[in-house]
Design a protein around this motif. Structure first.
Motif, PDB file in Angstrom:
ATOM      1  N   TRP A  63     -11.294   2.138   1.037  1.00  0.00           N
ATOM      2  CA  TRP A  63     -10.966   3.672   1.946  1.00  0.00           C
ATOM      3  C   TRP A  63      -9.928   3.307   2.927  1.00  0.00           C
ATOM      4  CZ3 TRP A  63     -13.791   8.413   0.956  1.00  0.00           C
ATOM      5  CH2 TRP A  63     -14.911   8.493   0.187  1.00  0.00           C
ATOM      6  N   VAL A  64      -8.672   3.600   2.429  1.00  0.00           N
ATOM      7  CA  VAL A  64      -7.527   3.463   3.026  1.00  0.00           C
ATOM      8  C   VAL A  64      -7.070   4.528   4.006  1.00  0.00           C
ATOM      9  CG1 VAL A  64      -6.927   1.926   1.129  1.00  0.00           C
ATOM     10  CG2 VAL A  64      -6.104   4.265   1.203  1.00  0.00           C
ATOM     11  N   GLY A  65      -7.773   5.533   4.248  1.00  0.00           N
ATOM     12  CA  GLY A  65      -7.290   6.667   4.942  1.00  0.00           C
ATOM     13  C   GLY A  65      -6.301   7.499   4.649  1.00  0.00           C
ATOM     14  N   TRP A  66      -5.894   8.671   5.420  1.00  0.00           N
ATOM     15  CA  TRP A  66      -4.932   9.552   4.888  1.00  0.00           C
ATOM     16  C   TRP A  66      -3.602   9.038   4.807  1.00  0.00           C
ATOM     17  CZ3 TRP A  66      -4.705  13.370   1.937  1.00  0.00           C
ATOM     18  CH2 TRP A  66      -3.683  14.249   1.830  1.00  0.00           C
ATOM     19  N   LYS A  67      -2.856   9.265   3.965  1.00  0.00           N
ATOM     20  CA  LYS A  67      -1.432   8.714   3.898  1.00  0.00           C
ATOM     21  C   LYS A  67      -0.497  10.268   3.902  1.00  0.00           C
ATOM     22  CE  LYS A  67      -2.747   4.680   2.718  1.00  0.00           C
ATOM     23  NZ  LYS A  67      -2.239   3.577   3.832  1.00  0.00           N
ATOM     24  N   GLY A  68       0.267  10.104   4.987  1.00  0.00           N
ATOM     25  CA  GLY A  68       1.172  11.210   5.007  1.00  0.00           C
ATOM     26  C   GLY A  68       2.521  10.966   4.347  1.00  0.00           C
ATOM     27  N   SER A  69       3.463  12.115   4.562  1.00  0.00           N
ATOM     28  CA  SER A  69       4.737  12.094   3.706  1.00  0.00           C
ATOM     29  C   SER A  69       5.510  11.003   3.645  1.00  0.00           C
ATOM     30  CB  SER A  69       5.528  13.391   4.126  1.00  0.00           C
ATOM     31  OG  SER A  69       5.764  13.220   5.795  1.00  0.00           O
ATOM     32  N   GLU A  70       5.402   9.922   4.785  1.00  0.00           N
ATOM     33  CA  GLU A  70       6.132   8.969   4.877  1.00  0.00           C
ATOM     34  C   GLU A  70       5.398   7.812   4.133  1.00  0.00           C
ATOM     35  OE1 GLU A  70       7.116   7.719   8.866  1.00  0.00           O
ATOM     36  OE2 GLU A  70       8.153   9.608   9.427  1.00  0.00           O
ATOM     37  N   ASP A  71       4.196   7.637   4.083  1.00  0.00           N
ATOM     38  CA  ASP A  71       3.465   6.481   3.436  1.00  0.00           C
ATOM     39  C   ASP A  71       3.047   7.037   1.872  1.00  0.00           C
ATOM     40  OD1 ASP A  71       3.641   5.189   5.673  1.00  0.00           O
ATOM     41  OD2 ASP A  71       2.012   6.259   6.633  1.00  0.00           O
ATOM     42  N   LYS A  72       2.957   8.232   1.471  1.00  0.00           N
ATOM     43  CA  LYS A  72       2.252   8.235   0.333  1.00  0.00           C
ATOM     44  C   LYS A  72       2.834   8.007  -1.081  1.00  0.00           C
ATOM     45  CE  LYS A  72       3.511  13.203   0.224  1.00  0.00           C
ATOM     46  NZ  LYS A  72       2.986  14.812   0.287  1.00  0.00           N
ATOM     47  N   PHE A  73       4.043   8.078  -0.922  1.00  0.00           N
ATOM     48  CA  PHE A  73       5.089   7.667  -1.996  1.00  0.00           C
ATOM     49  C   PHE A  73       4.966   5.978  -2.377  1.00  0.00           C
ATOM     50  CE2 PHE A  73       6.810  11.703  -1.206  1.00  0.00           C
ATOM     51  CZ  PHE A  73       6.825  12.327  -2.190  1.00  0.00           C
ATOM     52  N   HIS A  74       5.076   5.054  -0.968  1.00  0.00           N
ATOM     53  CA  HIS A  74       4.870   3.810  -1.259  1.00  0.00           C
ATOM     54  C   HIS A  74       3.656   3.441  -1.835  1.00  0.00           C
ATOM     55  CE1 HIS A  74       8.716   2.861   0.496  1.00  0.00           C
ATOM     56  NE2 HIS A  74       8.432   3.707   1.354  1.00  0.00           N
ATOM     57  N   PHE A  75       2.510   4.420  -1.105  1.00  0.00           N
ATOM     58  CA  PHE A  75       1.142   3.977  -1.649  1.00  0.00           C
ATOM     59  C   PHE A  75       0.953   4.199  -3.126  1.00  0.00           C
ATOM     60  CE2 PHE A  75      -2.864   6.167  -2.639  1.00  0.00           C
ATOM     61  CZ  PHE A  75      -3.883   5.104  -2.265  1.00  0.00           C
ATOM     62  N   LEU A  76       1.416   5.269  -3.503  1.00  0.00           N
ATOM     63  CA  LEU A  76       1.209   5.527  -5.088  1.00  0.00           C
ATOM     64  C   LEU A  76       2.067   4.572  -5.864  1.00  0.00           C
ATOM     65  CD1 LEU A  76       1.782   9.630  -4.719  1.00  0.00           C
ATOM     66  CD2 LEU A  76      -0.469   8.278  -5.492  1.00  0.00           C
ATOM     67  N   ALA A  77       3.307   4.382  -5.604  1.00  0.00           N
ATOM     68  CA  ALA A  77       3.869   3.333  -6.126  1.00  0.00           C
ATOM     69  C   ALA A  77       3.320   1.766  -6.311  1.00  0.00           C
ATOM     70  CB  ALA A  77       5.245   3.018  -5.609  1.00  0.00           C
ATOM     71  N   ALA A  78       2.399   1.676  -5.548  1.00  0.00           N
ATOM     72  CA  ALA A  78       1.752   0.412  -5.413  1.00  0.00           C
ATOM     73  C   ALA A  78       0.552   0.247  -6.118  1.00  0.00           C
ATOM     74  CB  ALA A  78       1.329  -0.229  -3.907  1.00  0.00           C
ATOM     75  N   THR A  79       0.143   1.286  -7.018  1.00  0.00           N
ATOM     76  CA  THR A  79      -1.033   1.281  -8.086  1.00  0.00           C
ATOM     77  C   THR A  79      -0.517   1.581  -9.490  1.00  0.00           C
ATOM     78  OG1 THR A  79      -1.155   3.872  -7.726  1.00  0.00           O
ATOM     79  CG2 THR A  79      -1.991   2.315  -6.187  1.00  0.00           C
ATOM     80  N   ASP A  80      -1.458   1.177 -10.340  1.00  0.00           N
ATOM     81  CA  ASP A  80      -1.288   1.304 -11.735  1.00  0.00           C
ATOM     82  C   ASP A  80      -1.432   2.333 -12.442  1.00  0.00           C
ATOM     83  OD1 ASP A  80      -0.714  -1.629 -12.069  1.00  0.00           O
ATOM     84  OD2 ASP A  80      -2.518  -2.041 -11.259  1.00  0.00           O
ATOM     85  N   LEU A  81      -2.379   3.183 -11.683  1.00  0.00           N
ATOM     86  CA  LEU A  81      -2.641   4.396 -12.345  1.00  0.00           C
ATOM     87  C   LEU A  81      -3.376   5.504 -11.214  1.00  0.00           C
ATOM     88  CD1 LEU A  81      -3.394   6.155 -15.156  1.00  0.00           C
ATOM     89  CD2 LEU A  81      -5.864   5.217 -14.780  1.00  0.00           C
ATOM     90  N   PHE A  82      -2.992   6.707 -11.094  1.00  0.00           N
ATOM     91  CA  PHE A  82      -3.239   7.618 -10.180  1.00  0.00           C
ATOM     92  C   PHE A  82      -4.449   8.615 -11.118  1.00  0.00           C
ATOM     93  CE2 PHE A  82      -3.446  12.166  -8.925  1.00  0.00           C
ATOM     94  CZ  PHE A  82      -3.983  12.070  -7.707  1.00  0.00           C
ATOM     95  N   ALA A  83      -5.622   8.831 -10.342  1.00  0.00           N
ATOM     96  CA  ALA A  83      -6.730   9.391 -10.948  1.00  0.00           C
ATOM     97  C   ALA A  83      -6.972  10.808 -10.183  1.00  0.00           C
ATOM     98  CB  ALA A  83      -7.798   8.526 -11.324  1.00  0.00           C
TER      99      ALA A  83
END
Length: 376
Positions: A259-279
């Motif tokens: 559980w990594v906590g909420w990702k706001g507008s500044e963080d969410k794109f980096h968060f998504l880019a660092a994963t292989d698949l969004f579900a």
């Protein structure tokens, strides 16, 4: 054009989620294109009120926004002051665009438009999906619809953001005239570097709510045979979150889930880019902005066939679509996404350009203007 938006809440009331961002972005883009946009809204901010003087008008990013006092502190959003303004001024606008449904505020505004012989455009923002109609206050919704809703809907044009939403709305008001235009999505400039992961990493980024089907995703991952890591970014009702944590423990998945906590507008794109698949295995989702955000950074998606963008993702080959009738079906699609690394790499290369083209703000806003002109 001179356009009036009527909406129960407006930014900065981000407690209401994605629709607030979508509505404001459309209003601002229309202004940038030379149109005049006024917003009639309330000071609603969940159970609180915005720190803005009631019945005051402010300029927000070029948009003239009037925040009217509401006399109820709940989802009914009753505001006689707003109704009075609609009664007095609605005919001065070339088009009235109402957002949301199932609250007395917009029902009252719709009634005034009907009385004034105006036919507004209605964007229900998912309010007519089966999940909303059956899961929450369904009896009160049915009563409202029977007593006055169906008559008011016949005096509106319809705007939807997906094929799924169009079908659901037609079941409520057969023969509804209108059109489909995608929601505007706030996408940053530039690109995002992809980060190669040692273990197949799956992201979830959303409000943690039963509607989002996170429990289905967890159960499905409990049945796969490959190594994975699930990163959950979001917040929700503490009791429901705790039930999901207990489910994870019961499936012996604690070492695989974070559980990594909420990702706001500044963080969410980096968060998504660092994963292989969004579900996102939602039980219902009329659009799902996060799907577009994920594809924008090149991360493939796995979504349920109850997500409004499923048709778009399928047509352009941007991910995997799963039914949610059985957990095994989701598990099978997760396995397919894991095994097909070549397809994932292809999506990573092609998706960002596709999203930039299809979700260009100016192009989409022009489509809204065309819809306003058509529905007049």
């Amino acid at each position: 054009m001179n356009i009036l938006f009527i909406v129960p809440s407006y930014k900065p009331a981000y407690v209401y989620g994605g629709p607030i961002v979508v509505i404001a972005r459309l209003a601002e883009q229309l202004v940038q294109m030379g149109h005049d946009v006024a917003v009639y809204t309330t000071t609603a901010n969940g159970r609180q009120e915005l720190d803005i003087a009631a019945n005051s008008t402010v300029m927000m990013d070029g948009v003239k926004v009037t925040f009217f006092k509401r006399i109820t502190g709940d989802h009914t959003h009753v505001s006689p002051a707003l109704w009075k303004a609609v009664w007095t001024n609605a005919k001065q606008f070339d088009k009235v665009h109402i957002h949301s449904w199932w609250n007395f505020l917009v029902l009252g505004a719709s009634f005034i438009c009907k009385w004034k012989k105006l036919k507004p455009l209605l964007s229900p923002h998912g309010m007519f999906c089966d999940y909303v109609l059956t899961a929450r206050n369904n009896r009160s919704k049915q009563l409202l619809h029977t007593v006055m809703g169906k008559r008011l809907l016949r005096n509106t044009y319809l705007h939807v953001s997906s094929e799924l939403e169009w079908r659901e709305c037609q079941e409520i008001n057969n023969g509804w005239e209108g059109g489909q235009v995608f929601n505007l999505v706030d996408l940053p400039a530039g690109s995002y570097a992809r980060i190669e992961q040692d273990v197949f990493t799956i992201s979830f980024l959303s409000r943690v709510d039963p509607k989002k089907g996170l429990d289905l995703l967890i159960r499905a991952l409990g049945r796969v045979s490959f190594k994975y890591r699930l990163l959950i970014a979001g917040s929700g009702d503490e009791q429901y979150v705790q039930s999901l944590k207990e489910l994870i423990t019961s499936l012996d998945m604690d070492n695989n889930v974070e559980w990594v906590g909420w990702k706001g507008s500044e963080d969410k794109f980096h968060f998504l880019a660092a994963t292989d698949l969004f579900a996102l295995t939602s039980r219902n989702e009329n659009f799902a902005i996060v799907v577009i955000e994920s594809l924008f950074v090149g991360t493939p998606v796995l979504i349920s066939d109850q997500v409004g963008l499923a048709g778009y993702v399928s047509r352009h080959g941007l991910g995997w679509i799963t039914g949610i009738e059985s957990v095994d079906a989701i598990s099978d699609q997760l396995t397919a996404a894991y095994q097909d690394k070549v397809r994932r790499q292809q999506i990573t290369r092609n998706a960002p350009a596709q999203i930039r083209d299809d979700f260009n703000d100016a192009r989409l806003a022009s489509s809204y203007v065309a819809l306003y002109e058509k529905c007049n």
